[in-house]
Every structure is written in structure tokens, then in C-alpha cells.
Design an enzyme around this catalytic site. Structure first.
Site, PDB file in Angstrom:
ATOM      1  CD  GLU A 142      -2.893  -0.981   2.418  1.00  0.00           C
ATOM      2  OE1 GLU A 142      -3.801  -0.152   2.429  1.00  0.00           O
ATOM      3  OE2 GLU A 142      -2.670  -1.744   3.370  1.00  0.00           O
TER       4      GLU A 142
ATOM      5  CG  HIS B  64      -8.308   5.987   2.125  1.00  0.00           C
ATOM      6  ND1 HIS B  64      -8.302   5.736   0.770  1.00  0.00           N
ATOM      7  CD2 HIS B  64      -7.687   4.924   2.701  1.00  0.00           C
ATOM      8  CE1 HIS B  64      -7.724   4.568   0.552  1.00  0.00           C
ATOM      9  NE2 HIS B  64      -7.337   4.050   1.704  1.00  0.00           N
TER      10      HIS B  64
ATOM     11  NE  ARG C 144      -4.086   5.713   3.527  1.00  0.00           N
ATOM     12  CZ  ARG C 144      -4.423   4.745   4.373  1.00  0.00           C
ATOM     13  NH1 ARG C 144      -4.940   5.056   5.542  1.00  0.00           N
ATOM     14  NH2 ARG C 144      -4.257   3.490   4.055  1.00  0.00           N
TER      15      ARG C 144
ATOM     16  CG  HIS D 121      -9.225   6.341   6.296  1.00  0.00           C
ATOM     17  ND1 HIS D 121     -10.173   5.358   6.104  1.00  0.00           N
ATOM     18  CD2 HIS D 121      -8.044   5.682   6.459  1.00  0.00           C
ATOM     19  CE1 HIS D 121      -9.598   4.167   6.140  1.00  0.00           C
ATOM     20  NE2 HIS D 121      -8.305   4.332   6.386  1.00  0.00           N
TER      21      HIS D 121
ATOM     22  NE  ARG E 299      -3.907   4.932  10.151  1.00  0.00           N
ATOM     23  CZ  ARG E 299      -4.342   4.083   9.232  1.00  0.00           C
ATOM     24  NH1 ARG E 299      -3.649   2.997   8.925  1.00  0.00           N
ATOM     25  NH2 ARG E 299      -5.479   4.307   8.597  1.00  0.00           N
TER      26      ARG E 299
HETATM   27  C1  SIN Z   1      -6.859   0.698   2.969  1.00  0.00           C
HETATM   28  O1  SIN Z   1      -7.128  -0.497   2.834  1.00  0.00           O
HETATM   29  O2  SIN Z   1      -6.552   1.431   2.036  1.00  0.00           O
HETATM   30  C2  SIN Z   1      -6.939   1.319   4.331  1.00  0.00           C
HETATM   31  C3  SIN Z   1      -5.950   0.718   5.207  1.00  0.00           C
HETATM   32  C4  SIN Z   1      -5.602   1.654   6.306  1.00  0.00           C
HETATM   33  O3  SIN Z   1      -6.335   2.597   6.588  1.00  0.00           O
HETATM   34  O4  SIN Z   1      -4.522   1.483   6.865  1.00  0.00           O
END
Ligand code: SIN
Length: 533
Positions: free
Chosen positions: A131, A250, A298, A357, A392
Site C-alpha cells: 500500500e 483516504h 496517503r 478516514h 499514518r
Molecule cells: C486501505 O485499505 O486502504 C486502508 C488501510 C488503512 O487505513 O490502513
């Protein structure tokens, strides 16, 4: 003690990953535990309405026994820490972060021991995805993109065993209205149920595990219960709270015109498996903005999406996941949510916008979950351990909930051993009447002026609006939540106004220094997205 007052060893406020991990760990250690759950009673097969339930991507965790990945090389806690520090924009407490990350493997192993099942290859090795902000594939997952549901289910089953053994009691449909204090120490809580009845639970320790505050905004990835209750309770007793301005948006929340409340998340893991962000003409959003492209941290991606929407005057951008083979199989939760608005992710672009988020700050704790108030602990999203800094790193939150839930349980165990004189008198709980702004008014104003981009004038207007809140009598659970949202909004706006410079997920468009840094290429990773406008 009157009939409305009961006594336990540990009072857990909240029933997500941190709260239930603490409850199970404390019960295993022989403590009596009372869990106060704002949601309905948990039953097998019925989803809980916690943020944990809806977590998709997974758990970022390093397996010290794993073989070297042929594509990425060796992962390590040092590498995980380095990624966490970069994402946190220089605001992370590196010592706390290391202490938490290092414990991750044991915490996940315990969860697997309690029955959680993660996706594996045919040899039984845990599958790992990537991610935003991660330099390697290190995120374990369950049911493709239903990791949180698996974690919540396993914890529900584990807690049920302790309920049957008489060690855990769960009070459902109840909200905590006050933390009870005696001689400067937290000694219990007062709560209200859906029928408006009040009760008290006294305990040697009180753990706040109430999650976040996404419903400060009109649309969020968070469940209905994320109304900042734990922050409001902590503020009510003067516990130290910090970094509330760092609210993470997010980058890819499903867009549909006019929709409010909880919206479907499109996991970053979809980008981890190859999806890209594009505008309505198919032009890449992230191209040239960051070395990690679509997998930048993010905050960077959320700002890029926000800037692209503003620049093009469009209400959303799009996620192109068509190149992922069997997207429905790999991402069943995302696919179901997207199909519900009539979009087939294998053939069509998914409309997305940034969505509220995660709260990176919160009630300040040490690395064992102790707050500034004796007897009061905090774990999970409500807590500010220092792990997340100003932004985060993806999938560090379930990990933190597991690790800190266990640690808080062990502090509670010590508290039970300490001589704890029975409480004769405690300070009166907070007033029955509190300032409340109508929820939609507050959410619309926060969405307009305290979201991805903020400035002094917008924050000033918000502060005035919040000051104008009328004092109302608090009767129902909904009333308590509304009062909590109003109190927490005031604290968030104050924190955002005080931090005049941009950092991590707090971006000030009136921070002229950021424009200079951006032009000079300094701090480019976090500034580029906006400097382009
Ligand atoms: C996601 O699956 O993109 C969110 C995961 C997270 O908030 O750490």
C-alpha cells in the site's frame, strides 16, 4: 454500592480491535472485564459496526522468520520503521514507533492463535500486498480485502469464550457519558443505554478504545459510531490530548453525488496491485508528482486528488483497476461496494474522492497505553502513541490496536495488584446539559473548512460557528454523540488554527513557506500536489 453500580477490574470503552484485544488479554490474565459497546450485541455472522470491521487492506507486519522476497529483498522492523517515519513527515516518535512495530509479530501470532485466518499461498505462507508509502510487500490480509472483518470476527469469538467463562461482561447499546474521578484518578465510568437508563461501572483501570471521529465530516469511511467519544471523555477530565489537526483523508473513498455518512473505502491495496488514479480524460493524477507514484504516502495522494478535482472543476477522479486480473475475486468487498452504485470495476472506472478516514493524534499515551491521568488508559485510534506522526502509514492501525490492546491489559493487571482503596466519593460527572451544534451543520462546515486543505479564515469561521452552539439537555445516545462531536470539533479546529505551517495531513494553503519550500524542491514529497494548482 447502589444497584445501578457494578465493580470490575478493567472497564473497556469500545469493542473494536484495541478494546477486544485488551479484554481477551486481561481475561486471560485472570481479570474481570466489563466492555461497554455502543453497538448492538455481537452475534456470529452479523457484522459489528466498528471501524475495525470495515478495515480492508490489512495489517503491516514484519515476519522475522520469513524468507527474503525475491522482488523486494529483505524486510525488517528497521525498514518498516523507516517507511513509517517517512509517512509521518518528521513528526513521529521514533522510539515509540519502534517499540510498537517490534511487538507486531507476537501480537499477530496471538490473534492467529485466537482463530484469525489470513490469506496464504498453497504452501501456507502468508500472502502480502503493498500500500501507499511501503517500500516492500509487507501487508497481510484476509478474505482478499476483508481483513478487518476477519479480525473483528476472531476477537468476537475469543471474547465470547470469556463471557461464557464469566470473566467478561459486555454492556451493549450503551454510551459512556463520563469518566468518574476520585482524588485525581479515573475510577470508573457512567453510561447511558438506549432506553435512557444510567449506570456506573467502577474499575481499577478504564481503557478508552473508542476509535476515531470521521463523522465530524459529511462523508467518511468510518462507521456511524465514530463520533470522537473517547476524545470528548478525555477532554472532560483534563487528560492530555495532542495532534488533533492530523486527520487523515483516504485518497480513494467511493464517490456518488450527494452521498453522506459512511461510504465504501477503495483500499490502497487496489493500487498496490496495479490500479492507477486518472482524471475524466484518462490522464494520470500521480505521474511525476512523487517517486512512488500512485503508491506515494496517503497525504500526498489525497492532496493530489483534491488538487486535480479543483483544477479541472470536477467532483471526483477515477481509479482504473481494469488491468487487475480477477479484481472481483481479489477485492470482493470493494467490488460489492462499487457494484452497488452500478459500476463494474473490471470494465469501468471507479469514481473516487478523498474521505475522512483516520485520526493520527488523540489522547496522549506512553508506549503501554497510560494517559496523563492515573487509572486511565487509551489504545487504538483514540490514542496518540506517536506511531503515526503527522500522517499514518497504511495498515499500521490494526497493528497498533493489537499491540497496544495487549499492553494496556498488562498495565491493568498491574493496577489490580496495587492496593486500591474502595472509592467513597467521586467528582460529579459532567453536566447533563452541553453545547451542541446540529450534526449536519457541523459536518458541512468541517468538510468545507477543515478537510484536506485549511486556512486561517476558514478555521476562524468554524471556530465562531462552534462557539455559537446552543446548550441543550442531553438525553439520548445520539445527543451524547452530538455533544461529543461539537466538543471535539472545537479542539480539532483550535489545533488546526494553531499549527500555521503545513505538515503531513494538515495542509495550510495560507502557509506561504510551503510554497517557497515547494518551489525550491524542499519537502517536495508533501507539497508537490498542491503547488501544481
Ligand atoms: C486501505 O485499505 O486502504 C486502508 C488501510 C488503512 O487505513 O490502513
Amino acid at each position: 454500592m447502589d444497584e445501578m453500580t457494578t465493580r470490575t477490574d478493567l472497564v473497556v470503552v469500545g469493542a473494536g480491535v484495541a478494546g477486544l484485544t485488551a479484554a481477551v488479554s486481561a481475561a486471560q490474565a485472570g481479570l474481570q472485564v466489563t466492555v461497554i459497546n455502543k453497538g448492538r450485541r455481537w452475534r456470529p455472522g452479523v457484522p459489528s459496526d466498528t471501524a475495525t470491521q470495515y478495515a480492508q487492506g490489512g495489517i503491516a507486519v514484519v515476519d522475522p522468520t520469513a524468507a527474503v522476497d525475491p522482488a523486494d529483498g529483505m524486510d525488517s522492523v528497521d525498514r518498516h520503521l523507516a517507511d513509517t517515519l517517512v509517512a509521518g513527515a518528521g513528526h513521529t516518535d521514533a522510539m515509540a514507533a519502534r517499540a510498537i512495530l517490534v511487538d507486531g509479530y507476537d501480537a499477530v501470532t496471538a490473534l492467529i492463535g485466537w482463530g484469525a485466518r489470513f490469506d496464504t499461498d498453497i504452501d501456507g505462507r502468508l500472502l502480502r500486498t503493498r500500500e501507499g508509502g511501503h517500500s516492500v510487500r509487507r501487508i497481510i490480509h484476509a478474505g482478499g480485502d476483508a481483513t478487518g472483518a476477519q479480525v473483528q470476527r476472531a476477537l468476537g469469538v475469543a471474547v465470547r469464550r470469556w463471557i461464557d467463562a464469566g470473566r467478561v461482561r459486555v454492556l451493549d447499546d450503551s454510551i459512556v457519558t463520563s469518566i468518574l474521578m476520585s482524588d485525581g484518578r479515573a475510577v470508573g465510568v457512567e453510561l447511558r443505554d438506549t432506553d435512557g437508563r444510567d449506570a456506573r461501572v467502577m474499575g481499577s483501570s478504564v481503557l478508552l478504545a473508542t476509535g476515531g471521529l470521521g463523522h465530524l465530516y459529511a462523508a467518511t469511511t468510518n462507521p456511524a459510531g465514530s463520533t470522537g467519544d473517547g476524545i470528548a471523555l478525555a477532554l472532560g477530565v483534563g487528560a492530555q490530548v495532542s495532534d488533533l489537526e492530523f486527520i487523515q483523508f483516504h485518497p480513494t473513498m467511493l464517490y456518488s453525488p450527494g452521498a453522506r455518512g459512511r461510504r465504501t473505502l477503495i483500499s490502497e491495496a487496489v493500487r498496490g496491485e496495479g490500479a492507477v488514479l486518472v482524471d475524466s480524460k484518462g490522464r494520470s493524477i500521480m505521474n511525476g508528482l512523487h517517486p512512488l507514484g500512485d503508491l506515494a504516502p496517503r497525504d500526498v495522494v489525497a492532496r493530489a486528488v483534491h488538487a486535480a478535482m479543483a483544477e479541472r472543476g470536477e467532483p471526483c477522479v477515477y481509479l482504473d483497476a481494469r488491468a487487475i486480473p480477477d479484481v472481483a475475486e481479489r477485492f470482493p468487498t470493494v467490488t460489492a461496494g462499487v457494484r452497488a452504485i452500478g459500476v463494474d470495476p473490471q470494465r469501468q472506472l471507479i469514481p473516487v474522492v478523498p474521505g475522512a478516514h483516520y485520526l493520527c493524534g488523540g489522547v496522549v499515551t506512553d508506549i503501554d497505553g497510560r494517559t496523563s491521568i492515573d487509572g486511565l488508559l487509551a489504545a487504538g485510534e483514540v490514542a496518540r502513541t506517536g506511531l503515526h506522526g503527522a500522517n499514518r502509514l497504511a495498515s499500521n492501525s490494526l497493528l497498533e490496536g493489537l499491540v497496544m490492546g495487549r499492553r494496556a491489559a498488562s498495565v491493568a493487571e498491574d493496577a489490580v495488584r496495587e492496593t486500591f482503596s474502595s472509592v467513597g466519593r467521586f467528582d460529579p460527572p459532567i453536566s447533563e446539559s452541553r453545547p451542541v451544534l446540529p450534526r449536519h451543520v457541523l459536518q458541512d462546515a468541517m468538510s468545507a473548512s477543515a478537510a484536506v486543505v485549511r486556512d486561517a479564515s476558514g478555521l476562524g469561521g468554524l471556530a465562531e460557528l462552534i462557539d455559537s452552539a446552543q446548550v441543550r439537555r442531553i438525553r439520548s445516545i445520539r445527543d451524547v454523540e452530538d455533544a461529543d462531536l461539537t466538543a471535539v470539533a472545537a479542539a480539532v479546529v483550535d489545533a488546526a488554527a494553531r499549527r500555521e505551517g503545513s505538515l503531513g495531513c494538515h495542509f495550510r494553503s495560507d502557509d506561504l513557506a510551503s510554497e517557497v519550500r515547494s518551489a525550491e524542491g524542499i519537502g517536495a514529497t508533501s507539497q508537490l500536489a498542491v503547488s501544481r494548482r
